[in-house]
Structures are given as C-alpha cells and as structure tokens.
Design an enzyme around this catalytic site. Structure first.
Site, PDB file in Angstrom:
ATOM      1  N   ASP A  34      -5.383 -11.277   8.335  1.00 19.85           N
ATOM      2  CA  ASP A  34      -6.062 -10.020   8.411  1.00 19.85           C
ATOM      3  C   ASP A  34      -6.326  -9.110   7.484  1.00 19.85           C
ATOM      4  OD1 ASP A  34      -7.465  -8.008   9.775  1.00 19.85           O
ATOM      5  OD2 ASP A  34      -5.794  -6.776   9.642  1.00 19.85           O
ATOM      6  N   SER A  35      -7.729  -8.616   7.155  1.00 15.79           N
ATOM      7  CA  SER A  35      -7.575  -7.918   5.568  1.00 15.79           C
ATOM      8  C   SER A  35      -6.727  -6.380   5.981  1.00 15.79           C
ATOM      9  CB  SER A  35      -8.906  -7.037   5.953  1.00 15.79           C
ATOM     10  OG  SER A  35      -8.807  -5.530   7.500  1.00 15.79           O
ATOM     11  N   CYS A  97      -8.847 -11.380  12.044  1.00 20.23           N
ATOM     12  CA  CYS A  97      -9.842 -10.255  11.163  1.00 20.23           C
ATOM     13  C   CYS A  97     -11.221 -10.106  11.950  1.00 20.23           C
ATOM     14  CB  CYS A  97      -9.698  -9.972  10.344  1.00 20.23           C
ATOM     15  SG  CYS A  97     -10.651  -9.214   9.388  1.00 20.23           S
ATOM     16  N   GLU A 176      -6.458   4.646  11.381  1.00 18.95           N
ATOM     17  CA  GLU A 176      -5.037   4.316   9.797  1.00 18.95           C
ATOM     18  C   GLU A 176      -4.371   6.224   9.760  1.00 18.95           C
ATOM     19  OE1 GLU A 176      -5.156   2.512   7.141  1.00 18.95           O
ATOM     20  OE2 GLU A 176      -6.252   0.791   8.395  1.00 18.95           O
ATOM     21  N   CYS A 225     -12.699  -5.564  16.864  1.00 22.78           N
ATOM     22  CA  CYS A 225     -11.845  -5.199  15.670  1.00 22.78           C
ATOM     23  C   CYS A 225     -10.470  -5.121  16.286  1.00 22.78           C
ATOM     24  CB  CYS A 225     -12.612  -3.790  14.970  1.00 22.78           C
ATOM     25  SG  CYS A 225     -11.295  -3.191  13.446  1.00 22.78           S
ATOM     26  N   HIS A 227      -8.408  -3.141  14.531  1.00 21.47           N
ATOM     27  CA  HIS A 227      -7.755  -1.769  14.588  1.00 21.47           C
ATOM     28  C   HIS A 227      -7.989  -0.988  15.584  1.00 21.47           C
ATOM     29  CE1 HIS A 227      -7.032  -2.560  10.598  1.00 21.47           C
ATOM     30  NE2 HIS A 227      -6.721  -0.583  10.381  1.00 21.47           N
TER      31      HIS A 227
HETATM   32  N1  DGL Z   1      -9.472  -6.269  10.446  1.00 21.74           N
HETATM   33  C1  DGL Z   1     -10.828  -5.388  10.332  1.00 21.74           C
HETATM   34  C2  DGL Z   1     -11.315  -5.847  11.749  1.00 21.74           C
HETATM   35  O1  DGL Z   1     -10.779  -6.677  12.990  1.00 21.74           O
HETATM   36  C3  DGL Z   1     -11.080  -4.367  10.764  1.00 21.74           C
HETATM   37  C4  DGL Z   1     -10.612  -4.283   9.282  1.00 21.74           C
HETATM   38  C5  DGL Z   1     -11.850  -3.820   8.252  1.00 21.74           C
HETATM   39  O2  DGL Z   1     -12.682  -3.316   7.913  1.00 21.74           O
HETATM   40  O3  DGL Z   1     -10.836  -4.762   7.206  1.00 21.74           O
HETATM   41  O4  DGL Z   1     -13.060  -6.524  11.762  1.00 21.74           O
END
Ligand code: DGL
Length: 310
Positions: A34-35, A97, A176, A225, A227
């Site tokens: 993931d990011s 992600c 966050e 997303c 998050h």
């Molecule tokens: N992990 C990213 C997603 O699922 C969200 C956070 C980001 O912008 O990196 O799209």
C-alpha cells in the site's frame, strides 16, 4: 457398480486423475503493498481468511499520499514495489491501495508472472451485489476518481447501475490525525459508533463532500480508499442509516483464497506462517505501533527499505 462406471467413463477418469495429483501446496509468502499503512487492514483480512499463509507487507509511507500524484508516477511505483516483492519470492501480489490499483494494476498483471490482485474490482463487485436501487456512490482519492476505474468496473458487472463519484482527499489527512488522537485497537476507529472523528471541523468537511452524493439517492457507498473504513462513523453520520458502506478488504481476501486454491498454491496445513513488514519511511516506530493496533497483537519490528528514486 459405481467403480465400474468410473473405470469406463472418461470424464470421471480424468476427474479422478486430477484429484489424485492433489493436494499441492506452496508455502511461499503473499506480497501485499500500500502507499502507507492503510493496507494493513487488508493484510489483516488476508491473515484472518488464510491463517496458514506467510505475508510480506510493504508500506510506501515515505511517498504517501499517492492520491495527488500522476497516474504515470504511481504506475512506476507499482512496478518498482512489485519487482521488489517478486525478488523476495512471493507467490501472489496484492495491491492493497486503490490509487495504485487504478494507475498500475493492468501494467503489473502484464509484467509479472505471479497473479496480481487489486482493490477496485472486489469493491465494485461488493457494491454491485449490495445495491437495491442501482444507484452507487464512490468516494476515493483524486487519482482513483480521475481514472474512472470504479464506474467502469461497476458498470462492467451491471450496466444498469448509475455511479456517482467524488474525490475526498481531505479524508486521508483526517484519518491520519485520528490515528494520532486515539491509541486503542483499530476497532475504536472503524466502529460505526466511534466518536474519534466526530468533531465539528471534520463533520463540516464530510458534509461538504458527501451531501451532494446523499442527494443523488445512492443506497450504497464504496469507500474506495484504504484509509476510509476508519471513517465509517463520520461518513455514516452524513449518509444516514439507509446507505450501506462497502469496502474491498474482505472481498480481496476471498479473491486471494480463490486464486491460490485454483492454482494449488495454498500454504500447507503444517506451514508455520511468518508476517514481515517493510516500510520506505524512517518512522518505523509509528508503523509498528499502528500495525500492532490493526492486528490486535504486537507485530514484529518493521524494516526500513530505501527505494531508489523512480
Ligand atoms: N492508499 C491510498 C488508496 O487506497 C490512500 C492514501 C494515498 O493517497 O496514498 O487510495
């Protein structure tokens, strides 16, 4: 009687041949990335669904967020991280992600010989199955919304569904902040009754983003997303009880099981699974603390990895 039929029926004979060559197992790990650490919630679903499997998780926290970046740049990150995971011997890749899936899934599927599972199709499928009035909303990062991947994936399943999408980038920052405000188990954040995010400033942002979607009469909202499942209470508060909030994690875990089972690559019943965590950031303590909250147990110390600039 039954035996003689099996001996003379070529179809049964060939089925018997297949079952004789099974079971075959593969104890190599599953690669997940993931990011940042939002994808840990996907990793947890995979571990719950497949407790015998080893995982290698990579969180690209140093380059997070991916949402505002160009498709081309994120596609490059996907290639780079998948290459790193494949070099570690993973048998399957999970892009946990949405933004990375939107930008790089197809390219990754063409590049790597192991199967690659993304976040979009499983979420689209869950939404298409859930909607009754065939009006579905999608909230995601700017990158995911601009790629149009969710409306395409949903309409591919049911062309009669109308999809309304909105980019909600501030939600990533809000999540966050909440992670820092609270320090209990992740359920304190993901619960629909959670109070962590119920603050006037956050509610105002949620209202601005979501009120237009609510007025469109959607009965299902995709949290597109990694998050956003942490904002169920905040989002649900604006959308109302009648709107079902859908995320991909559970469906992704089921896809991982189905893909490995089909390939005879599930881990053996006596495998002793390992869970390894890597991050591109130096904030290893933050990663470990959040990971331990997601898994409800102490996770091993994540290892910092320097990825060359891409
Ligand atoms: N992990 C990213 C997603 O699922 C969200 C956070 C980001 O912008 O990196 O799209």
């Amino acid at each position: 009687m039954q035996n003689s039929n099996e001996d003379t029926n070529p179809a049964l004979a060939s089925t018997r041949g297949v079952s004789e060559s099974l079971p075959s197992y593969d104890d190599a790990p599953i690669g997940i990335f993931d990011s940042g650490f939002g994808g840990l919630t996907v990793a947890r679903e995979i571990v719950e669904e497949l407790p015998n499997e080893s995982i290698v998780y990579f969180g690209d926290t140093a380059r997070c967020p991916y949402g505002p970046r160009s498709q081309e740049e994120v596609d490059g990150f996907v290639q780079q991280i998948c290459t790193w995971l494949v070099e570690r011997g993973v048998k399957l890749l999970v892009i946990a992600c949405n933004t990375a899936t939107a930008a790089g899934l197809e390219h990754a599927q063409r590049t790597f010989s192991v199967p690659v599972i993304g976040a979009v199709e499983p979420g689209a499928r869950a939404a298409a199955r859930a909607t009754k009035n065939r009006r579905v909303g999608v909230i995601a990062t700017k990158g995911t919304v601009e790629s149009d991947c969710y409306p395409r994936a949903i309409r591919h399943i049911d062309a009669g569904i109308t999809v309304f999408s909105t980019a909600t980038p501030k939600f990533v920052d809000i999540v966050e902040q909440g992670i820092r405000i609270s320090n209990g188990p992740i359920e304190d954040l993901t619960s629909k009754a959670s109070k962590v995010y119920i603050r006037p400033a956050f509610q105002e942002i949620a209202q601005d983003y979501l009120e237009p979607l609510r007025r469109c009469g959607v009965d299902t909202l995709v949290l597109g997303c990694t998050h956003y499942p942490m904002l169920k209470a905040l989002i649900g508060g604006v959308m109302g009880h009648g709107v079902l909030l859908v995320s991909s994690a559970e469906e992704m875990a089921k896809d991982v099981r189905a893909t490995l089972a089909l390939r005879g690559q599930l881990a053996s019943p006596d495998n002793e699974p390992t869970h390894e965590f890597f991050t591109s950031s130096h904030a290893v303590d933050d990663f470990q603390s959040f990971g331990s909250r997601v898994f409800n147990r102490e996770i091993g110390r994540p290892v910092h990895v320097d990825l060359p600039a891409w």
